[in-house]
Design a protein around this motif. Structure first.
Motif, PDB file in Angstrom:
ATOM      1  N   THR A 201      -3.128 -18.953  31.642  1.00 34.62           N
ATOM      2  CA  THR A 201      -1.858 -18.313  31.887  1.00 34.62           C
ATOM      3  C   THR A 201      -0.833 -18.816  31.843  1.00 34.62           C
ATOM      4  OG1 THR A 201      -2.704 -18.571  34.301  1.00 34.62           O
ATOM      5  CG2 THR A 201      -0.456 -18.629  34.338  1.00 34.62           C
ATOM      6  N   ASP A 211      -1.275 -13.187  33.151  1.00 32.42           N
ATOM      7  CA  ASP A 211      -3.005 -14.026  33.622  1.00 32.42           C
ATOM      8  C   ASP A 211      -3.775 -13.313  32.473  1.00 32.42           C
ATOM      9  OD1 ASP A 211      -1.345 -15.509  35.862  1.00 32.42           O
ATOM     10  OD2 ASP A 211      -1.232 -13.558  36.751  1.00 32.42           O
ATOM     11  N   GLY A 237      -3.556  -9.071  33.590  1.00 36.76           N
ATOM     12  CA  GLY A 237      -2.231  -8.320  34.547  1.00 36.76           C
ATOM     13  C   GLY A 237      -0.627  -9.150  35.266  1.00 36.76           C
ATOM     14  N   SER A 239       1.354 -11.025  37.583  1.00 34.06           N
ATOM     15  CA  SER A 239       1.855 -12.003  39.356  1.00 34.06           C
ATOM     16  C   SER A 239       3.268 -12.635  39.862  1.00 34.06           C
ATOM     17  CB  SER A 239       0.861 -12.716  39.444  1.00 34.06           C
ATOM     18  OG  SER A 239      -0.530 -12.993  39.365  1.00 34.06           O
ATOM     19  N   TYR A 240       3.886 -12.231  40.638  1.00 33.52           N
ATOM     20  CA  TYR A 240       5.115 -12.313  40.880  1.00 33.52           C
ATOM     21  C   TYR A 240       4.413 -12.877  42.127  1.00 33.52           C
ATOM     22  CZ  TYR A 240       9.522 -11.921  42.680  1.00 33.52           C
ATOM     23  OH  TYR A 240      11.725 -12.003  42.890  1.00 33.52           O
ATOM     24  N   TYR A 241       5.554 -14.204  41.922  1.00 39.72           N
ATOM     25  CA  TYR A 241       5.655 -15.109  42.958  1.00 39.72           C
ATOM     26  C   TYR A 241       6.489 -15.604  44.271  1.00 39.72           C
ATOM     27  CZ  TYR A 241       1.418 -16.432  41.061  1.00 39.72           C
ATOM     28  OH  TYR A 241       0.070 -16.792  40.317  1.00 39.72           O
ATOM     29  N   LYS A 246       2.217 -13.813  46.764  1.00 38.48           N
ATOM     30  CA  LYS A 246       1.969 -13.706  45.522  1.00 38.48           C
ATOM     31  C   LYS A 246       1.445 -12.328  45.627  1.00 38.48           C
ATOM     32  CE  LYS A 246      -1.607 -14.445  42.426  1.00 38.48           C
ATOM     33  NZ  LYS A 246      -2.640 -15.101  42.140  1.00 38.48           N
ATOM     34  N   SER A 247       2.459 -11.300  44.764  1.00 38.33           N
ATOM     35  CA  SER A 247       1.977  -9.482  44.144  1.00 38.33           C
ATOM     36  C   SER A 247       0.799  -9.269  42.485  1.00 38.33           C
ATOM     37  CB  SER A 247       3.384  -8.986  44.364  1.00 38.33           C
ATOM     38  OG  SER A 247       4.061  -9.258  46.001  1.00 38.33           O
ATOM     39  N   SER A 248       0.497  -9.012  42.438  1.00 36.88           N
ATOM     40  CA  SER A 248      -0.574  -8.714  41.062  1.00 36.88           C
ATOM     41  C   SER A 248      -0.736  -7.269  40.873  1.00 36.88           C
ATOM     42  CB  SER A 248      -1.424  -9.930  41.734  1.00 36.88           C
ATOM     43  OG  SER A 248      -1.426 -10.731  41.349  1.00 36.88           O
ATOM     44  N   ALA A 250      -3.478  -6.360  37.905  1.00 40.08           N
ATOM     45  CA  ALA A 250      -4.311  -6.257  36.989  1.00 40.08           C
ATOM     46  C   ALA A 250      -4.675  -5.742  36.244  1.00 40.08           C
ATOM     47  CB  ALA A 250      -5.323  -7.349  37.985  1.00 40.08           C
ATOM     48  N   LYS A 286      -5.835  -6.128  48.941  1.00 39.88           N
ATOM     49  CA  LYS A 286      -6.530  -5.460  47.291  1.00 39.88           C
ATOM     50  C   LYS A 286      -7.166  -3.692  47.153  1.00 39.88           C
ATOM     51  CE  LYS A 286      -9.928  -7.401  45.249  1.00 39.88           C
ATOM     52  NZ  LYS A 286     -10.664  -8.265  44.919  1.00 39.88           N
TER      53      LYS A 286
END
Length: 438
Positions: A201, A211, A237, A239-241, A246-248, A250, A286
């Protein structure tokens, strides 16, 4: 996502206030409701009732603390911070309030201020051992948060037994028109597996990470080498927090070998979103898109596009551990033309539980109901569209031996009921694995 800590243990061990219910203020309707709501963990009601009470009254330090905790529990961190600071002005050496304020900083991602207070509390020689340990664990997580690069490696070796390696039918004979066809007997075999997982990460910003992962997997049977499998996964990928989500997005590339020959390439795109509804309930959704590219001539007809949507709820409980309920549905469509054993729709309902038997032992269990419905008629043998109804049971135990080493054992039972009896089968797979993480 809301960051979790050992706050609850800390609070129970050190901070349960002695409420004097005979207090003269208890006759006040709003005050009474506030205390009762707080004791029943209805923090929103407690907070609102205290606000009504404060319109005409003042709180002493004990009840100011309760108002601060109520504000914290419903996410009003700035107000909780103000109240805790007021209490510290009255009692500057109060470790109880310092820890609450540190946790409030933690939730606001003000990690340096949180760390300073945690370190200050550790100077208290009267601090209970379990509270001290939990603070040290929190400080360790803060130290990791300050790092821009995090790398975790897991190695695993396992050995097990598969009762039906080819998923052969339970029937000895099927009919092809009026011609009986013999079905091979079930084959069982012992199997070894080897896993290497690297997860990296990189923290681009405090709330944005890249990630990356690599997974190598190998499955080797003692005798049935036609089912030997190797897999390499490369993934990356973003990832936004936020405080509660959490939005990802990948992308993975899979390279699969079967019996030491190149078998399949998978190109996978996975957007996902997790949302913390409250401190004990998380919603996850997902979408998975897979381009399947079979490399062996005998299997090229299976090239397809696979689409999957999953929705899950994860509930954390004190008595029953972590509970997950997932619903998945999707479709697998052949790229060109149609094939009776490729194009299908599917749906799955799965429940999983992780229950801590002790601090170092976790019991895992799961049950899944899976259905698929094929779209094209099989003309030769059955003259119908294939349908499968699968029932899967899982049971396992994971024992932590030390900080880095764990031992796990699992058993899986599968029963596949199909309208084409050549595909009806049942099997069980037993495995024991040793895991080393660093």
């Amino acid at each position: 996502m809301k960051i979790k800590s050992n706050k609850k243990i800390v609070f129970k061990a050190l901070f349960l206030p002695a409420l004097i219910f005979a207090n003269q203020n208890y006759s006040n309707e709003h005050f009474s409701k506030a205390i009762d709501s707080y004791n029943n963990r209805a923090f929103q009601d407690s907070y609102l009732a205290f606000k009504e009470y404060l319109k005409n009254n003042k709180l002493d330090s004990n009840f100011t603390f309760i108002l601060a905790r109520s504000a914290y529990e419903i996410g009003k961190f700035e107000e909780a911070e103000t109240l805790y600071k007021e209490l510290l002005k009255q009692t500057p050496d109060n470790s109880r309030v310092k820890l609450e304020l540190a946790q409030t900083y933690f939730q606001q991602k003000r990690y340096k201020e949180a760390e300073a207070l945690y370190q200050d509390v550790l100077k208290d020689s009267t601090l209970p051992l379990n509270v001290r340990k939990n603070i040290e664990l929190t400080l360790d997580s803060l130290d990791k948060k300050s790092q821009r690069n995090l790398l975790k490696t897991t190695l695993s070796i396992g050995y097990g037994y598969d009762s039906n390696t080819d998923n052969n039918s339970n029937d000895d004979v099927v009919n092809w028109g009026n011609i009986p066809l013999s079905i091979p007997d079930k084959k069982s075999d012992h199997v070894a597996e080897y896993i290497l997982a690297l997860n990296h990460t990189f923290k681009i910003k405090e709330n944005l990470t890249m990630d990356n992962k690599f997974v190598g997997y190998m499955q080797k049977f003692n005798n049935d080498h036609n089912n030997d499998l190797s897999l390499a996964v490369f993934g990356t990928g973003l990832s936004y927090y936020t405080t509660k989500s959490k939005s990802s997005l990948a992308f993975d590339y899979n390279y699969v070998w079967l019996d030491n020959s190149t078998y399949l390439f998978n190109y996978i795109l996975t957007p996902s979103f997790d949302y913390q509804i409250d401190k004990n309930l998380i919603y996850k959704t997902k979408i998975k898109l897979i381009k399947k590219d079979f490399k062996q001539t005998d299997y090229e007809f299976r090239d397809s596009m696979y689409y999957e949507l999953s929705n899950s709820f994860v509930l954390l409980t004190e008595k029953f551990g972590m509970n997950s309920l997932s619903f998945v549905f999707g479709t697998d469509n052949k790229d060109k033309g149609k094939a009776w054993n490729v194009d299908y729709n599917f749906a799955s309902l799965r429940y999983e539980n992780m229950y801590p038997i002790t601090q170092s032992t976790i019991l895992t269990s799961g049950i899944e109901l899976y259905k698929d419905r094929y779209k094209v008629n099989e003309e030769v043998l059955y003259n119908n569209k294939k349908r499968d109804d699968k029932l899967i049971f899982d049971l396992g135990v994971l024992q932590s031996l030390n900080k880095n080493l764990s031992l796990g054992a699992t058993i899986r039972y599968i029963n596949n009921d199909s309208n084409q009896n050549i595909y009806e089968y049942d099997k069980y797979v037993v495995r024991t694995n040793l895991y080393y993480s660093f």
